[in-house]
Motif scaffolding. Structure first.
Motif, PDB file in Angstrom:
ATOM      1  N   GLU A 181       4.389  19.826 -24.454  1.00 30.55           N
ATOM      2  CA  GLU A 181       4.455  19.775 -22.994  1.00 30.55           C
ATOM      3  C   GLU A 181       5.243  18.558 -22.515  1.00 30.55           C
ATOM      4  O   GLU A 181       6.107  18.661 -21.628  1.00 30.55           O
ATOM      5  N   ILE A 182       4.947  17.392 -23.103  1.00 28.95           N
ATOM      6  CA  ILE A 182       5.638  16.161 -22.699  1.00 28.95           C
ATOM      7  C   ILE A 182       7.129  16.245 -23.001  1.00 28.95           C
ATOM      8  O   ILE A 182       7.985  15.898 -22.167  1.00 28.95           O
ATOM      9  N   THR A 184       8.997  18.950 -23.561  1.00 26.96           N
ATOM     10  CA  THR A 184       9.653  19.999 -22.774  1.00 26.96           C
ATOM     11  C   THR A 184       9.998  19.479 -21.389  1.00 26.96           C
ATOM     12  O   THR A 184      11.109  19.698 -20.875  1.00 26.96           O
ATOM     13  N   GLU A 185       9.061  18.766 -20.773  1.00 29.48           N
ATOM     14  CA  GLU A 185       9.320  18.176 -19.460  1.00 29.48           C
ATOM     15  C   GLU A 185      10.465  17.176 -19.535  1.00 29.48           C
ATOM     16  O   GLU A 185      11.326  17.120 -18.647  1.00 29.48           O
ATOM     17  N   THR A 186      10.485  16.379 -20.610  1.00 27.05           N
ATOM     18  CA  THR A 186      11.555  15.391 -20.788  1.00 27.05           C
ATOM     19  C   THR A 186      12.908  16.077 -20.910  1.00 27.05           C
ATOM     20  O   THR A 186      13.901  15.636 -20.307  1.00 27.05           O
ATOM     21  N   GLU A 188      13.789  18.962 -19.742  1.00 29.41           N
ATOM     22  CA  GLU A 188      14.164  19.630 -18.489  1.00 29.41           C
ATOM     23  C   GLU A 188      14.688  18.658 -17.440  1.00 29.41           C
ATOM     24  O   GLU A 188      15.640  18.970 -16.715  1.00 29.41           O
ATOM     25  N   ARG A 189      14.091  17.479 -17.353  1.00 27.48           N
ATOM     26  CA  ARG A 189      14.525  16.564 -16.302  1.00 27.48           C
ATOM     27  C   ARG A 189      15.518  15.504 -16.788  1.00 27.48           C
ATOM     28  O   ARG A 189      16.149  14.829 -15.972  1.00 27.48           O
ATOM     29  N   ALA A 192      12.450  10.215 -19.223  1.00 27.83           N
ATOM     30  CA  ALA A 192      11.029  10.178 -19.562  1.00 27.83           C
ATOM     31  C   ALA A 192      10.351   8.960 -18.945  1.00 27.83           C
ATOM     32  O   ALA A 192      10.970   7.903 -18.779  1.00 27.83           O
TER      33      ALA A 192
END
Length: 262
Positions: A181-182, A184-186, A188-189, A192
């Motif tokens: 989850e961490i 994947t978010e990194t 995408e944006r 971090a």
């Protein structure tokens, strides 16, 4: 204990010598012969020969209280950084970033499950953990580590994180689902955030620096004290400046790698 290779060409004496250099730490900068032998798991005569050789080469010096490293040890790490030409390229952009934020900035690379600091522009502020060139931290609890891990093939991330940390710090346990989850978010944006995951009071934000082929090679960050700087300030004011610095470093590094070579 020094790492032992399996190949027929492995030079155990060299491995032992490098291991002796690595057992000196900020908490143990001076060590007696007996302490070196015990810490390196070597016989005392073997430890003595290694130390005398390193002293003759200029990497350690002996004194009344024992042996210490000399500044010449820095040549070993700086040769790697110099080969990349990364520090000379990144320095002006990091210095500009620090001048605008008033906060320290560093660059790291991934080494196993750890990050290793390869460049730093610091300001004199009280931060919970001391950071120098060569310092290691567990990657998953740092903003830079998350950026570097997110750049890996997702199938290999858990294999990399299964390697024991050599930082000497206790690592935080994340479930595979939390890691995915961490990261994947990194991905995408493109950046971090780590909010006191490494240590109380340490808050940082990081973004990738790419080479001429578009591959993420290092991560650059801004580190603040949580009591002084909010997450909103970090993401709304400092992040755009950080992204400018990483983009400029990437551009300059790409130009340097693509330069005509006679």
């Amino acid at each position: 204990m020094a790492e032992r290779g399996q190949g027929p060409d492995f030079i155990e004496a060299l491995a032992r010598g490098l291991h002796v250099l690595k057992i000196f730490t900020p908490t143990r900068p001076v060590m007696s012969l007996s302490e070196v032998a015990k810490e390196a798991d070597l016989a005392r005569p073997t430890a003595r020969r290694i130390l005398l050789t390193l002293e003759e080469l200029g990497y350690v010096r002996s004194g009344h209280n024992g042996y210490t490293l000399t500044p010449r040890v820095l040549e070993l790490g700086m040769a790697y950084i110099g080969a990349l030409n990364l520090w000379d390229i990144a320095r002006p952009h990091m210095e500009e970033l620090v001048s605008h934020t008033g906060e320290s900035s560093s660059m790291t690379e991934l080494d196993g499950s750890d990050i290793v600091y390869v460049a730093r522009v610091a300001v004199p502020k009280l931060i919970a953990l001391r950071v120098d060139i060569g310092t290691r931290f567990p990657a998953m609890v740092t903003s830079q580590g998350r950026v570097l891990l997110a750049a890996l093939d997702p199938e290999t991330v858990h294999t990399v994180l299964a390697e024991p940390s050599r930082s000497g710090l206790r690592t935080t346990d994340y479930s595979p689902a939390q890691i995915d989850e961490i990261l994947t978010e990194t991905r995408e944006r493109g950046w971090a955030l780590a909010d006191q995951d490494l240590a109380p009071g340490v808050r940082s934000i990081a973004a990738p620096v790419r080479d001429g082929r578009g591959i993420v090679r290092t991560a650059m960050n801004v580190t603040v004290h949580a009591a002084e700087t909010s997450i909103e300030t970090l993401t709304e004011q400092y992040l755009p400046l950080l992204l400018q610095a990483t983009a400029a470093t990437t551009s300059d590094w790409t130009a340097w790698q693509n330069r005509p070579i006679r």
